[in-house]
Design a protein around this motif. Structure first.
Motif, short mmCIF file in Angstrom:
data_model
loop_
_atom_site.label_atom_id
_atom_site.label_comp_id
_atom_site.label_asym_id
_atom_site.label_seq_id
_atom_site.Cartn_x
_atom_site.Cartn_y
_atom_site.Cartn_z
N THR A 303 6.05 -49.06 -21.57
CA THR A 303 6.13 -47.77 -20.89
C THR A 303 7.51 -47.14 -21.13
O THR A 303 8.53 -47.82 -21.06
CB THR A 303 5.90 -47.95 -19.38
N GLU A 304 7.52 -45.84 -21.39
CA GLU A 304 8.77 -45.10 -21.58
C GLU A 304 9.12 -44.37 -20.28
O GLU A 304 8.26 -43.70 -19.70
CB GLU A 304 8.65 -44.09 -22.72
N ALA A 305 10.37 -44.48 -19.84
CA ALA A 305 10.80 -43.89 -18.57
C ALA A 305 11.83 -42.79 -18.81
O ALA A 305 12.77 -42.97 -19.59
CB ALA A 305 11.40 -44.98 -17.67
N ASN A 306 11.65 -41.67 -18.14
CA ASN A 306 12.58 -40.54 -18.21
C ASN A 306 12.59 -39.82 -16.87
O ASN A 306 11.83 -40.16 -15.96
CB ASN A 306 12.15 -39.53 -19.30
N PHE A 307 13.45 -38.80 -16.76
CA PHE A 307 13.34 -37.85 -15.67
C PHE A 307 13.24 -36.46 -16.29
O PHE A 307 13.47 -36.30 -17.50
CB PHE A 307 14.53 -37.95 -14.71
N TYR A 308 12.91 -35.45 -15.47
CA TYR A 308 12.74 -34.09 -15.98
C TYR A 308 13.46 -33.13 -15.05
O TYR A 308 13.30 -33.19 -13.82
CB TYR A 308 11.26 -33.74 -16.06
N ARG A 309 14.26 -32.27 -15.63
CA ARG A 309 14.92 -31.23 -14.84
C ARG A 309 15.21 -30.04 -15.73
O ARG A 309 15.82 -30.19 -16.79
CB ARG A 309 16.22 -31.76 -14.22
N SER A 310 14.76 -28.86 -15.30
CA SER A 310 15.03 -27.64 -16.05
C SER A 310 16.06 -26.80 -15.31
O SER A 310 16.29 -26.98 -14.11
CB SER A 310 13.74 -26.84 -16.25
N ALA A 314 12.75 -26.77 -11.92
CA ALA A 314 11.63 -27.72 -12.02
C ALA A 314 12.18 -29.13 -12.19
O ALA A 314 13.10 -29.35 -12.98
CB ALA A 314 10.75 -27.36 -13.20
N GLU A 315 11.65 -30.10 -11.43
CA GLU A 315 12.26 -31.44 -11.45
C GLU A 315 11.23 -32.52 -11.11
O GLU A 315 10.37 -32.33 -10.25
CB GLU A 315 13.41 -31.50 -10.44
N VAL A 316 11.33 -33.63 -11.84
CA VAL A 316 10.56 -34.84 -11.55
C VAL A 316 11.53 -36.01 -11.56
O VAL A 316 12.28 -36.20 -12.53
CB VAL A 316 9.44 -35.07 -12.59
N ASP A 317 11.52 -36.81 -10.49
CA ASP A 317 12.46 -37.94 -10.40
C ASP A 317 12.21 -38.98 -11.48
O ASP A 317 13.14 -39.54 -12.06
CB ASP A 317 12.35 -38.61 -9.02
N LEU A 318 10.93 -39.27 -11.75
CA LEU A 318 10.59 -40.31 -12.72
C LEU A 318 9.33 -39.91 -13.48
O LEU A 318 8.29 -39.65 -12.88
CB LEU A 318 10.37 -41.65 -12.02
N LEU A 319 9.44 -39.86 -14.80
CA LEU A 319 8.31 -39.64 -15.69
C LEU A 319 8.03 -40.94 -16.44
O LEU A 319 8.93 -41.49 -17.06
CB LEU A 319 8.61 -38.54 -16.71
N LEU A 320 6.80 -41.40 -16.37
CA LEU A 320 6.42 -42.63 -17.06
C LEU A 320 5.34 -42.31 -18.08
O LEU A 320 4.24 -41.87 -17.71
CB LEU A 320 5.93 -43.69 -16.07
N LYS A 321 5.64 -42.56 -19.35
CA LYS A 321 4.66 -42.39 -20.42
C LYS A 321 4.09 -43.76 -20.73
O LYS A 321 4.76 -44.63 -21.28
CB LYS A 321 5.31 -41.79 -21.66
N PRO A 323 1.83 -46.84 -22.33
CA PRO A 323 1.51 -47.17 -23.73
C PRO A 323 0.07 -46.86 -24.12
O PRO A 323 -0.20 -46.58 -25.28
CB PRO A 323 1.81 -48.68 -23.81
N ARG A 324 -0.85 -46.89 -23.17
CA ARG A 324 -2.25 -46.61 -23.50
C ARG A 324 -2.61 -45.14 -23.24
O ARG A 324 -3.78 -44.78 -23.21
CB ARG A 324 -3.18 -47.54 -22.69
N GLY A 325 -1.57 -44.32 -23.07
CA GLY A 325 -1.80 -42.91 -22.85
C GLY A 325 -1.66 -42.53 -21.39
O GLY A 325 -1.89 -43.35 -20.49
N GLY A 326 -1.30 -41.31 -21.16
CA GLY A 326 -1.12 -40.83 -19.79
C GLY A 326 0.35 -40.65 -19.46
O GLY A 326 1.20 -41.47 -19.84
N LEU A 327 0.66 -39.56 -18.77
CA LEU A 327 2.02 -39.26 -18.34
C LEU A 327 2.01 -39.14 -16.83
O LEU A 327 1.36 -38.26 -16.27
CB LEU A 327 2.50 -37.95 -19.00
N TRP A 328 2.75 -40.04 -16.15
CA TRP A 328 2.78 -40.07 -14.69
C TRP A 328 4.05 -39.41 -14.20
O TRP A 328 5.15 -39.76 -14.65
CB TRP A 328 2.72 -41.51 -14.19
#
Length: 387
Positions: A303-310, A314-321, A323-328
């Protein structure tokens, strides 16, 4: 004895690969786990911090040729980087003799250093696993307050009281600064590195501002980068990178920085009790970091972990991509209200996520607005583990 969730995955890898490299900071339980695994099979254990064991491997082929068919456990293997070429030869020869799996279990305390040392020599021959401090799924949901306060290092979490736990963590920090860092050949004054580490604890979950840190320490920006690289390499600090797939948006480019074990962050700040923690300005960042580490550890391997902020908010504390697909997209709040910010809704629409989750401080799982589901940390971890 708390059963480690990693044991089965390590044993499964030993059934399918010639070797396993088990990474993790000191005192996290790698040796205990390795010895538990070794007890169930014919095995030999060597510790590269012991001069007698290092001498045994000064002529590695002479010794290892006698151990064919046994599991060889080598602790603190990064202290003998020249060993990896010999291990490659051993693995290749043993394959020709019919011994293809379960030959070596290598334990190391520095991730990037060890991965670099072993990457070329053992590529395709070993599997890599990281052992973290205890997580909530191992200690039980009822222990969440103690785990957050004391962190997950076994001796800290299992201490008889909060005072003893804090003393252990303070000794742990001192030992790392005075003994382990110099062992890597790095000439960094222990007091300077401690001040840097403490500054990161004060800014738990904040955006990295290298210029500010350099100014406060009286060092160069390059020195700050070197200190941070070291703590990341020792698996004591997490550098959470921003999500950058949307080139049309003005996004934050600096990483967020977290002390990975909440107990170490609290020790650096002199926080001893739950009351001290709840009254401290870092309480929100500490809770966020605690949840993020728990969720990343619970997520499937790869799983790849990031955060998002523009720049627009717009903001997400934790984005999890996964391995079998899907972005949480996961929002983390120390609140009992099942509401997320407007910025979270905007971000999830921009990113077209597959799951929207709020981890909050209630024990009920309830639906929220805009497809968000609010749940306690343990429930979110279980959902990730089964994803």
């Amino acid at each position: 004895m708390i059963k480690r969730g990693d044991r089965k995955s390590v044993e499964d890898s030993l059934e399918n690969q010639a070797g396993v490299v088990l990474l993790g900071p000191r005192q996290v339980g790698k040796t205990t786990l390795a010895q538990d695994i070794a007890e169930s099979r014919d095995a030999v254990y060597l510790d590269m911090e012991r001069s007698a064991d290092r001498q045994v491997l000064e002529e590695p082929d002479l010794y290892l040729d006698e151990q064919v068919g046994r599991l060889v456990v080598i602790d603190e293997v990064q202290l003998m980087p020249g060993l990896f070429k010999a291990l490659r030869g051993q693995i290749d020869r043993r394959r020709r003799q019919g011994y293809r799996t379960g030959q070596f279990l290598l334990l190391g305390s520095a991730s990037n250093t060890l991965l670099h040392q072993s990457a070329e020599s053992l590529a395709g021959r070993v599997s890599y696993h990281e052992l973290t401090p205890f997580i909530l799924s191992e200690t039980g949901a009822d222990s969440i307050s103690a785990l957050w306060l004391r962190g997950g290092f076994p001796d800290s979490f299992l201490a008889k009281n909060d005072k003893t736990s804090l003393a252990w963590r303070e000794d742990f920090i001192r030992t790392y600064l005075e003994r382990d860092v110099p062992a890597f050949g790095l000439r960094i004054p222990a007091e300077t590195l401690r001040r840097f580490w403490t500054m990161l604890a004060h800014e738990q979950g904040g955006l990295l501002n290298a210029a500010k840190l350099a100014g406060n320490l009286g060092v160069s920006g390059q020195s700050v980068a070197r200190y941070l690289d070291l703590l990341v390499d020792l698996m004591l600090v997490r550098r959470l990178q921003p999500w950058h797939s949307n080139a049309g948006k003005r996004l934050v480019k600096s990483p967020k920085v977290y002390i990975r074990d909440s107990g170490l962050a609290h020790a650096l700040l002199g926080i001893e009790t739950q009351e001290d923690l709840l009254g401290h300005p870092v309480v929100g960042g500490s809770w966020e970091g605690f949840c993020i580490e728990s969720l990343i550890t619970a997520a499937p391997r790869g799983t790849e972990a990031n955060f998002y902020r523009s720049s627009a908010g717009a903001e997400v504390d934790l984005l999890l991509k996964l391995p079998r697909g899907g972005l949480w997209a996961i929002e983390i709040k120390r609140t009992t209200s099942a509401k997320v910010t407007r910025g979270f809704h905007i971000a999830t629409e921009e990113l077209d996520v597959s799951e929207r989750i709020l981890v909050y401080a209630n024990d009920k799982e309830v639906p929220g607005q805009g497809g968000v589901r609010a749940m306690p940390l343990m429930s979110a971890m279980k959902r990730l583990a089964s994803a």
